[in-house]
Design an enzyme around this catalytic site. Structure first.
Site, PDB file in Angstrom:
ATOM      1  N   HIS A  64      12.794  53.622  45.797  1.00  0.00           N
ATOM      2  CA  HIS A  64      11.749  54.655  45.827  1.00  0.00           C
ATOM      3  C   HIS A  64      11.927  55.645  44.688  1.00  0.00           C
ATOM      4  CE1 HIS A  64       9.322  57.551  48.665  1.00  0.00           C
ATOM      5  NE2 HIS A  64       9.052  57.809  47.398  1.00  0.00           N
ATOM      6  N   ASP A 156       2.614  55.783  49.035  1.00  0.00           N
ATOM      7  CA  ASP A 156       3.499  56.963  49.032  1.00  0.00           C
ATOM      8  C   ASP A 156       2.909  58.133  48.248  1.00  0.00           C
ATOM      9  OD1 ASP A 156       6.021  58.266  49.687  1.00  0.00           O
ATOM     10  OD2 ASP A 156       6.246  58.327  47.524  1.00  0.00           O
ATOM     11  N   HIS A 236      11.772  57.913  53.003  1.00  0.00           N
ATOM     12  CA  HIS A 236      12.330  59.267  53.146  1.00  0.00           C
ATOM     13  C   HIS A 236      12.257  59.887  54.543  1.00  0.00           C
ATOM     14  CE1 HIS A 236       8.122  60.145  52.535  1.00  0.00           C
ATOM     15  NE2 HIS A 236       8.157  60.073  51.228  1.00  0.00           N
ATOM     16  N   ASP A 315      13.797  58.893  45.803  1.00  0.00           N
ATOM     17  CA  ASP A 315      12.513  59.613  45.690  1.00  0.00           C
ATOM     18  C   ASP A 315      12.524  60.510  44.451  1.00  0.00           C
ATOM     19  OD1 ASP A 315       9.926  60.427  46.123  1.00  0.00           O
ATOM     20  OD2 ASP A 315      10.368  61.641  47.904  1.00  0.00           O
ATOM     21  N   HIS A 319       8.781  66.472  37.479  1.00  0.00           N
ATOM     22  CA  HIS A 319       7.619  67.312  37.161  1.00  0.00           C
ATOM     23  C   HIS A 319       7.907  68.132  35.914  1.00  0.00           C
ATOM     24  CE1 HIS A 319       5.307  66.433  40.726  1.00  0.00           C
ATOM     25  NE2 HIS A 319       6.384  66.607  41.478  1.00  0.00           N
TER      26      HIS A 319
HETATM   27 ZN   LIG Z   1       6.620  60.121  49.987  1.00  0.00          ZN
END
Ligand SMILES: [Zn+2]
Length: 439
Positions: A64, A156, A236, A315, A319
């Site tokens: 992920h 997701d 998650h 995850d 940004h």
């Molecule tokens: Zn997510």
């Protein structure tokens, strides 16, 4: 052209898939593991790297992450994201389809795979969208996406809010032999929420994301799974109630697996209330699902230790700086995870919550098995995906020097323990920590 033969000499070789754990050499020839053992003869011209004091593990596998290409190159590119992955010890990563535009058609899946192969030796697998445009209203062309190489499917970033679409997705993915990876969040219960619902949110005047939003959606999807069959992977997981639902479902024999992130396994919501950037809270902690309570963290760690949660997934969600230098309500959800993941989860071993072999299993053969990826072992003949790390090296996190374009982490400035020193992907040097490893 393949690099010359390479020997990693004198490290503690840990390959949980084979129950292997002893000081040994690893010999790599033509991009594959040629031999693992003591007193190996090296072929002429072999390069020998002394890794005494380090752990030599299979390359880590991440189910992920968000690599932002196409469409958001200012946050991350395949090149920068895969370089950051290698720096974190990851040699196989699965990227989520919430790019701009999303990865919901076969051409885009092929394009991302080809581009990744051109810029990095790290192996990229594409997770394709469940629904067209990730809008949740109708199915994406799952069969064609699978033919293009997608493993598996996910919307997701958001839940599959429409139960009929979710049921259809389970049926179709089952017929393709692929799992669904799901972001579990009831959109009505979660609407407008920015951090964990509770006393800290109330004190900061921030709208909460309740645990029930996650747990209600998991309960719905477990009911659909029981009725329809197929395989479900919960992304998650973040709450104590979610771990209890999973444990119960697995006891009942449902084909459900789950991942937990390094941040949900180690950090709590009180970090949100740390003043930062002239504001009474720290937007670097904003992530979805949110950082929860100590009781939630304890339940996740117990679930990871007993196998209810089969893998650690990062995850990794990079940004731009401006996405976080703003009021909490407006800040983007996400943390850059690749480069701190190992140190974070090694703290669980240092704290006595699970053994080092079990931790490595949750980073290698555990996730590989869930998505049917033929990696995660140092067995002779395997592709030479190898991560060498010093479990005791102390270092200070400097987000500004991340290889990821996203420099956002609540760990910036923290001193942590455990560092990747060398990452080989298919026998090629994908990362080397310059200050630690000589030779
Ligand atoms: Zn997510």
């Amino acid at each position: 052209m393949m690099p010359p033969p390479l020997a990693l000499a004198g490290g503690r070789v840990m390959d949980p898939a084979r129950g292997f754990d002893r000081v040994a050499d690893v010999l790599i020839i033509d991009g594959c593991i040629a031999a693992v053992g003591q007193g190996l003869g090296y072929p002429d011209g072999a390069r020998v790297i002394d890794v005494a004091g380090c752990v030599v593990a299979p390359g880590f596998v991440d189910l992920h992450c968000h690599l932002r290409e196409p469409g958001q190159d200012h946050k991350e590119t395949l090149r920068s994201g895969l370089a950051a992955a290698a720096a974190g010890g990851f040699t196989t990563v699965c990227c989520m389809p919430n790019t701009v535009p999303p990865l919901d058609v076969p051409e885009r899946v092929r394009l991302v795979r080809e581009r990744a192969a051109a810029v990095s030796p790290v192996c990229l697998h594409v997770i394709a969208a469940i629904s067209a445009g990730q809008q949740g209203a109708r199915l994406a062309p799952l069969r064609e996406l699978a033919t293009a190489g997608a493993v598996p499917f996910s919307d997701d970033g958001r839940p599959v809010w429409n139960a009929t679409v979710m049921r259809e997705a389970l049926r179709t993915a089952a017929s393709l032999g692929l799992p669904l990876s799901v972001h579990e969040e009831d959109p009505q219960l979660a609407a407008g929420g920015v951090m964990n619902a509770g006393a800290t949110a109330a004190r900061l005047g921030l709208r909460g994301l309740p645990a029930a939003a996650e747990e209600a959606m998991i309960a719905r999807d477990l009911a659909l799974l029981a009725a329809e069959g197929g395989r479900l992977h919960i992304a998650h997981v973040s709450t104590r109630g979610a771990v209890a639902l999973l444990r119960d479902a697995r006891t009942r024999g449902l084909a459900v697996s789950a991942e937990a992130t390094p941040h949900h396994l180690t950090l709590t919501e009180d970090l949100v209330a740390r003043p930062w950037n002239g504001r009474p809270y720290d937007t670097r902690t904003k992530v979805n699902p949110p950082l929860r309570t100590p009781a939630d963290v304890a339940a996740l760690v117990a679930g990871l230790a007993d196998g209810t949660i089969a893998t650690i997934a990062t995850d990794h969600a990079p940004h731009a700086a401006a996405d976080k230098r703003c009021p909490y309500e407006e800040a983007a959800f996400g943390i850059s995870l690749f480069e701190t993941a190992l140190a974070s989860v090694l703290s669980l071993v240092q704290g006595g919550h699970l053994g080092l072999a079990a931790l490595i299993e949750r980073l290698t053969s555990g996730p590989a098995r869930l998505f049917g990826l033929d990696v995660g072992t140092l067995a002779p003949g395997a592709r030479a995906d190898v991560t060498v790390f010093d479990p005791d090296a102390q270092w200070t996190v400097r987000a500004a020097s991340f290889l990821s374009r996203g420099h956002n982490t609540p760990l910036d400035g923290a001193t942590v323990r455990g560092r990747v020193v060398l990452t080989l992907a298919g026998g090629r040097e994908a990362y080397r920590q310059p200050t630690v490893l000589q030779g």
